[in-house]
Design an enzyme around this catalytic site. Structure first.
Site, PDB file in Angstrom:
ATOM      1  N   GLU A 200       0.820  -1.216   0.000  1.00  0.00           N
ATOM      2  CA  GLU A 200       0.000   0.000   0.000  1.00  0.00           C
ATOM      3  C   GLU A 200       0.858   1.271   0.000  1.00  0.00           C
ATOM      4  O   GLU A 200       0.765   2.105   0.907  1.00  0.00           O
ATOM      5  CB  GLU A 200      -0.976  -0.007   1.183  1.00  0.00           C
ATOM      6  CG  GLU A 200      -1.967  -1.152   1.097  1.00  0.00           C
ATOM      7  CD  GLU A 200      -3.003  -1.154   2.222  1.00  0.00           C
ATOM      8  OE1 GLU A 200      -2.762  -0.511   3.257  1.00  0.00           O
ATOM      9  OE2 GLU A 200      -4.060  -1.791   2.039  1.00  0.00           O
TER      10      GLU A 200
ATOM     11  N   GLU B 210      -6.378  -7.873  -1.179  1.00  0.00           N
ATOM     12  CA  GLU B 210      -6.918  -7.916   0.183  1.00  0.00           C
ATOM     13  C   GLU B 210      -8.394  -7.570   0.152  1.00  0.00           C
ATOM     14  O   GLU B 210      -8.815  -6.653  -0.553  1.00  0.00           O
ATOM     15  CB  GLU B 210      -6.240  -6.866   1.087  1.00  0.00           C
ATOM     16  CG  GLU B 210      -4.782  -7.099   1.382  1.00  0.00           C
ATOM     17  CD  GLU B 210      -4.228  -6.024   2.329  1.00  0.00           C
ATOM     18  OE1 GLU B 210      -5.020  -5.315   2.996  1.00  0.00           O
ATOM     19  OE2 GLU B 210      -2.996  -5.886   2.388  1.00  0.00           O
TER      20      GLU B 210
END
Ligand code: ZN
Length: 703
Positions: free
Chosen positions: A154, A312
């Site tokens: 991320e 995710e």
């Protein structure tokens, strides 16, 4: 493989697996393997935050635990997506090499802790990530379990340290050819006497200092993007060199605005992203959440125009919202099918097993602290695993779109930074309005940015296209001249790529030729203030809010709607202009959804474009994936009640699971303008969908 795309040969069902948190718990790996089998997992993502366990002190490496995990996963037939652990660092590194710690815009250096707090410029951190990834590539690059590299985690944020300031100045020197005069002109620094004599005087934007030079703000965001991408390329280099056959990805974040994902995409073999929709936010809003989520799925598919991974999602709850709702029964499966319908080739979870302590101990996981398989969440995950096995033929299939929604990161930054107009700006909300209108007609939509090629599309919707990078106006004009339909709105073509206003009227840059209007002034409205616009000579009126631009149509421009109120009553509010072989629509005001729905329905009719449905009610998602000659039609119901979809493409389908035939009726028969009232029985092209339910149909190729 280089920058080439990667397509999975099967659907991936996986999870972030953190066995290094449990190294002192005997037997837990055996139990993990047993449970993974039951959950139908065929992949695990390992090592995302494992730096301390891989290098406990500088130069001391402990890969043995990872060797065992890799071997056990290979024995169990699981594909390992192995992470480069740069998302967080061990304390020794921050203690001994304080340059890796990020500095805020207020020029305060972070302390050790948390994650994602490293400097993207630090030569030391760049060197260390290359060293670590070289070791990983050498040790595991030929391991039978290795499937993909997951680099970092991320990416996001920005660093304002001296190293970054210096890199920014070098970036500016390159862009402005070492000429401070050119920079001063492009940033319009004569205002408030803010001119620079030398590049060394320039600092990144800060609330403590300069933040009103819009050109500076924009260049800083571009620099942060370039620096993030460069960091990613730097730490990916060992994988590229030593294991060129293994794909490289990193997990992007939804509509995150901190850097431009379009600049990252060319250096990823596969796009992956982390999706955390706020299901259950408000009961009546599930349809809107599904639409927002679908928009992101379409974006990530569009980045490389190929299938992507959901790296995710949570199997149950998250732990970071004010109120953390459970996914209601069935919602997990429905949201997984939504991802697949829009082009995902994987459903992966954060996390496999709940941590025992620290910040994510209450974040959803496949395996709860309870530890066994007889939980509701585990059953839902297992069901999803079985579903993915059945849907295996979908892997690698495409979505083909003839309509594009132009949503641009640099445009977003310029709109956010401008001083004027109104707050909130509503760029995202307006993009979603246009997207919603197209999706309601069952039309697949790609999300594109200004640098994309528009030539493959028949419709480009470009709401609030405030900033035009060099060449964009020309390419949009060519798109229309060649027969495309372009939808522009208020606020279009006001500034160039350096945030300088176009002179000679908006929309500038030459776009006015295609638009057929000159926008003279912009009125903005308060929160509950409205105007309306009516079709000329009729009583058909639509509410407008937030933005009312005062425009002057050219002589050859057709006026579709006129303002009804205020001093500009009677002026054009929506127009259509023929340009070359195509048409350009200009919406001077922000219209209620109903008008956009009608507008795009008319455009589709005008272009002879049809989806598989005439129109669907709110909360229904209609999507198509193509795999060679096979065509899969997904019908999903997020409306919160039972619903029906009427197939009006005249083709015949069969149910993917049961083989039961479903006949679409000919489009001439089902001309209802709204599906809200549709009732009927199967055999008339009507497919019923239970609450939170879906159908997957396969087109019969003999027709
Ligand atoms: Zn820095």
């Amino acid at each position: 493989m280089g920058n080439m795309g990667f397509r999975a040969k099967e659907l991936i069902h996986g999870a972030d697996y953190n066995p290094d948190q449990w190294l002192d718990t005997p037997g837990i790996i055996d139990e993990d393997v047993r449970l993974m089998e039951l959950a139908g997992l065929n992949s695990v993502t390992v090592g995302v935050f494992s730096w301390k366990n891989l290098e406990p002190e500088e130069g001391v490496y402990t890969f043995e635990w990872l060797d065992e995990i890799m071997d056990r996963m290979a024995q169990a037939g699981k594909k390992v997506i192995l992470a480069a652990p740069s998302g967080a660092r061990p304390a020794w590194m921050d203690r001994d090499h304080n340059e890796v710690l990020r500095v805020s815009a207020e020029r305060v250096r972070n302390l050790h802790g948390e994650r994602h707090n490293h400097c993207y410029t630090s030569p030391y951190y760049r060197k260390k990530t290359v060293e670590m990834n070289t070791l990983l590539a050498k040790r595991y690059g030929r391991h039978p379990a290795i499937y993909m590299w997951h680099v970092g985690n991320e990416y996001g944020g920005e660093c304002h340290c001296e190293l970054c300031q210096e890199a920014f100045r070098e970036w500016l020197k390159k862009k402005y050819h070492g000429d401070i005069g050119e920079l001063n002109r492009q940033w319009w620094t004569g205002f408030w006497s803010h001119g620079f004599s030398d590049f060394s005087e320039i600092e990144s934007p800060s609330v403590r200092g300069e933040h009103s030079l819009h050109g500076l703000n924009l260049d800083w965001k571009r620099f942060v993007t370039d620096q993030t991408v460069d960091f990613f390329k730097n730490e990916s280099a060992p994988f590229r060199e030593l294991t060129p056959e293994i794909p490289v990805t990193t997990n992007l974040m939804g509509m995150y605005k901190g850097f431009n994902p379009w600049k990252m995409a060319p250096f990823m073999n596969l796009i992956s992203w982390d999706t955390y929709p706020e299901w259950g936010r408000e009961k009546e809003n599930e349809a809107d959440i599904a639409l927002e989520t679908a928009f992101s799925h379409d974006l990530f598919r569009s980045l490389k125009k190929q299938p992507y991974f959901v790296m995710e999602n949570t199997p149950s709850v998250v732990n970071w919202r004010e109120v953390n709702k459970l996914k209601k029964p069935g919602v997990h499966e429905l949201s997984a099918v939504l991802a697949l319908a829009h082009g995902a080739d994987s459903i992966q979870y954060f996390q496999w097993r709940k941590s025992r302590g620290a910040s994510e101990k209450l974040h959803g996981a496949v395996v709860d602290h309870y530890g066994k398989e007889d939980t509701r969440v585990f059953r839902e995950v297992s069901r999803c695993g079985k579903l993915l096995e059945k849907l295996a033929p979908l892997a690698g299939s495409d979505v083909k779109a003839e309509a594009a929604l132009l949503y641009d990161w640099e445009n977003f930054w310029a709109i956010e930074h401008l001083q004027g107009w109104r707050q909130p700006r509503l760029y995202d909300e307006t993009a979603l309005q246009h997207y919603r209108a197209l999706r309601k007609l069952g039309i697949p939509v790609d999300i594109v940015d200004e640098e994309c090629d528009f030539r493959g599309y028949r419709i480009v919707a470009a709401p609030m296209l405030y900033l035009l990078r060099a060449g964009v106006a020309e390419r949009l004009k060519q798109f229309v001249a060649d027969g495309g339909t372009l939808v522009l709105t208020y606020g279009s073509g006001e500034v160039n790529e350096n945030d300088l206003c176009f002179l000679g009227g908006f929309p500038g840059g030459g776009l006015m030729d295609a638009a057929g209007v000159w926008a003279e002034e912009m009125d903005t409205l308060y929160e509950n203030e409205y105007n309306s616009a009516c079709a000329c000579g009729t009583d058909r009126c639509y509410q407008v809010d937030s933005y009312c631009e005062l425009i002057h149509p050219q002589a050859d421009t057709e006026v579709l709607l006129e303002y009804a109120d205020d001093f500009y009553a009677g002026m054009a509010a929506a127009t259509r202009h023929a340009y070359g072989k195509g048409r350009c629509y200009y919406l001077a005001a922000r219209f209620e959804q109903a008008y956009l729905n009608e507008l795009y329905r008319d455009i589709l009719k005008e272009k002879g474009m049809t989806g598989v449905v005439m129109e669907v009610q709110k909360g229904i998602d209609v999507s198509v994936r193509l795999n060679g000659t096979e065509e899969y039609l997904f019908l999903l119901n997020f409306s919160g009640k039972e619903a029906c979809v009427k197939l009006t493409d005249g083709r015949s389908y069969r149910d993917f699971f049961t083989g039961e035939p479903v006949e679409g009726i000919d489009s001439g028969v089902g001309m209802e303008s709204s599906q809200d009232t549709i009732t009927g029985t199967s055999g008339q092209g009507v497919v019923s969908l239970p609450e939170n339910g879906y159908r997957i149909l396969v087109m019969n190729s003999d027709k």
